[in-house]
Every structure is written in structure tokens, then in C-alpha cells.
Write a protein that holds these residues in place. Structure first.
Motif, PDB file in Angstrom:
ATOM      1  N   GLY A  24       0.836  -1.198   0.000  1.00 54.15           N
ATOM      2  CA  GLY A  24       0.000   0.000   0.000  1.00 54.15           C
ATOM      3  C   GLY A  24       0.868   1.243   0.000  1.00 54.15           C
ATOM      4  O   GLY A  24       0.675   2.148   0.803  1.00 54.15           O
TER       5      GLY A  24
ATOM      6  N   ASP B 185       0.719  -1.032  -4.942  1.00 58.24           N
ATOM      7  CA  ASP B 185      -0.476  -0.242  -4.659  1.00 58.24           C
ATOM      8  C   ASP B 185      -1.518  -0.467  -5.753  1.00 58.24           C
ATOM      9  O   ASP B 185      -1.191  -0.899  -6.870  1.00 58.24           O
ATOM     10  CB  ASP B 185      -0.135   1.248  -4.576  1.00 58.24           C
ATOM     11  CG  ASP B 185      -1.188   2.034  -3.812  1.00 58.24           C
ATOM     12  OD1 ASP B 185      -1.061   2.151  -2.579  1.00 58.24           O
ATOM     13  OD2 ASP B 185      -2.147   2.504  -4.450  1.00 58.24           O
TER      14      ASP B 185
ATOM     15  N   GLY C  38       1.165   3.792  -1.945  1.00 56.62           N
ATOM     16  CA  GLY C  38       0.564   5.097  -2.254  1.00 56.62           C
ATOM     17  C   GLY C  38       1.510   5.996  -3.037  1.00 56.62           C
ATOM     18  O   GLY C  38       2.162   5.567  -3.989  1.00 56.62           O
TER      19      GLY C  38
ATOM     20  N   ALA D  30      -2.084   1.573   5.819  1.00 57.93           N
ATOM     21  CA  ALA D  30      -2.909   0.732   4.945  1.00 57.93           C
ATOM     22  C   ALA D  30      -4.272   0.562   5.601  1.00 57.93           C
ATOM     23  O   ALA D  30      -4.378   0.268   6.788  1.00 57.93           O
ATOM     24  CB  ALA D  30      -2.246  -0.621   4.736  1.00 57.93           C
TER      25      ALA D  30
END
Length: 229
Positions: free
Chosen positions: A29, A57, A31, A102
Motif C-alpha cells: 500500500g 499499490d 501510495g 494501509a
């Protein structure tokens, strides 16, 4: 502040790894990857270690953007993958799994992957523990859970405590520490785990399942770990 604090934890964890070989880190995750880029720069450029980092991601445009930046900076051992973390497979040795904010069960997926790969180090600062919150009956501790903010915090504490216990059951030394001051972010609990052995304590898992069952709560993490036993 959050990134620098996380790097402090990563620096401590590196001492538990074999730095004579390439270290592989997965960021679940990732991002916009502020942590991912900072960790790569710090470990490779500042500490002069041989570290490969992979960010994963679900946002395709973000992944494409991060790969362009990585290429522009000539960070040859930093790459980003588009996809759902639950479907990600890796046959190579993974030394460390990290995750920052997350949401909901994404942290649980990161834990499951780390367990499956026998990852040596696991760090996660979870976010939005909606799973337990949505199932908690207000009749349990009604004087507390009638308040939304208390229910949210209780769900967070319960979820993260169970996550830490699961890691312990799978041979990790795990604890939960304050990641950073609550003035910076309310999502400030870091689950920290180091693998110390390869045993699985099934009785601990059974106790967790019995406890959550007493609250009429089902947890994705507890359901899925039975596949690893």
C-alpha cells in the motif's frame, strides 16, 4: 516527521538482518511512496547498503508516476507494481515487509504475506480498522461503546492487539509502540515484529478465535491464517 520516525525503526531493524547480501523490502500500500523513496535513499545512498525495495499499490496512475520518478533518479533497485496486494506473489526471499496507513484489512493481508514468506522483520502502522468496529455490539461494555469515538478507539486497540498476538503465534517477537506523537496523527500505533523461531503456537490461535467468537466478531486475519497452519 512520520517518515523520519519510520526510518529510525527501519534502521534499528537492519541490525537484525544480514547486510552482507542484498536486503529486499516490500512496501504494501505504498501510495505516493514518500516512505518508499525515503527508505531507498536512506538505506542505499546514506548507509551504503545493498537494498532492493518494491512498492505495491492499487492506484495505477500513482504506480506509473512513481516508476517514472525512480527511473529519473536512477534508483535501479526501486520498483513499483500495480495490483491488489492479496494477489501479489514473490518466490524470492523477503527480508522486511513494511506498511504505512494501509486501510482496514490491507494490514492483515500484509501480515499474511509476511508469514507466508517467513519474513524476518514486519512493521505496520495501520489505519481505519473498520472490520471490528462494524461488528461490535454496543451491549458489550455499553457505557463505553455507546460513544462513537470510544468505539472506534476500542476497535483499533483490539484489532492491533490481535494482530500482534498472531505474529507472536507464528514465531515473532512482537510489540506495539507509539509511532509518533498523537498531535501529528491519531494513527500512531506501530506493530513491530522480529522473527525469532519457526514454530506455530496453535493454542494461542485457538484462544484468539474463542475470544473473538465470544464477542460475535469474525476477523479476516483469523480466518485466513488457518490456511498457513
Amino acid at each position: 516527521k512520520q517518515i523520519n520516525k519510520y526510518l529510525e525503526f527501519i534502521k534499528q531493524a537492519i541490525t537484525q538482518l544480514n547486510t552482507k547480501k542484498q536486503i529486499t523490502i516490500l512496501d504494501f500500500g505504498s501510495g505516493k511512496s514518500y516512505l518508499t523513496f525515503s527508505a531507498y535513499y536512506y538505506l542505499n545512498e546514506i548507509l551504503k547498503l545493498d537494498v532492493k525495495i518494491i512498492g505495491i499499490d492499487l492506484k495505477k496512475e500513482v504506480i506509473e508516476h512513481c516508476n517514472k520518478i525512480s527511473k529519473k533518479l536512477d534508483f535501479s533497485k526501486l520498483s513499483f507494481i500495480y495490483g491488489d496486494v492479496i494477489n501479489y506473489e514473490n518466490n524470492n526471499e523477503i527480508d522486511m515487509v513494511i506498511s504505512l496507513h494501509a486501510c482496514n484489512t490491507a494490514t492483515d493481508i500484509a501480515i499474511l504475506k509476511a508469514l507466508g514468506w517467513n519474513t524476518k522483520v514486519f512493521f505496520a502502522v495501520p489505519c481505519c480498522q473498520k472490520e471490528v468496529n462494524s461488528q461490535l455490539n454496543n451491549d458489550f461494555l455499553p457505557f463505553m461503546l455507546k460513544h462513537g469515538i470510544i468505539k472506534e478507539k476500542f476497535s483499533t486497540l483490539l484489532t492491533d492487539s490481535i494482530r500482534s498476538e498472531v505474529l507472536e503465534a507464528f514465531g515473532y517477537k512482537s510489540d506495539i509502540v507509539e509511532f509518533i506523537s498523537e498531535e501529528n496523527t491519531p494513527k500512531n500505533q506501530l506493530i513491530r515484529a522480529y522473527r525469532v523461531n519457526n514454530t506455530i503456537d496453535t493454542k494461542k490461535i485457538e484462544k484468539l478465535e474463542k475470544f473473538t467468537s465470544s464477542l460475535n466478531i469474525k476477523m479476516f486475519l483469523l480466518d485466513e491464517i488457518n490456511k498457513l497452519i
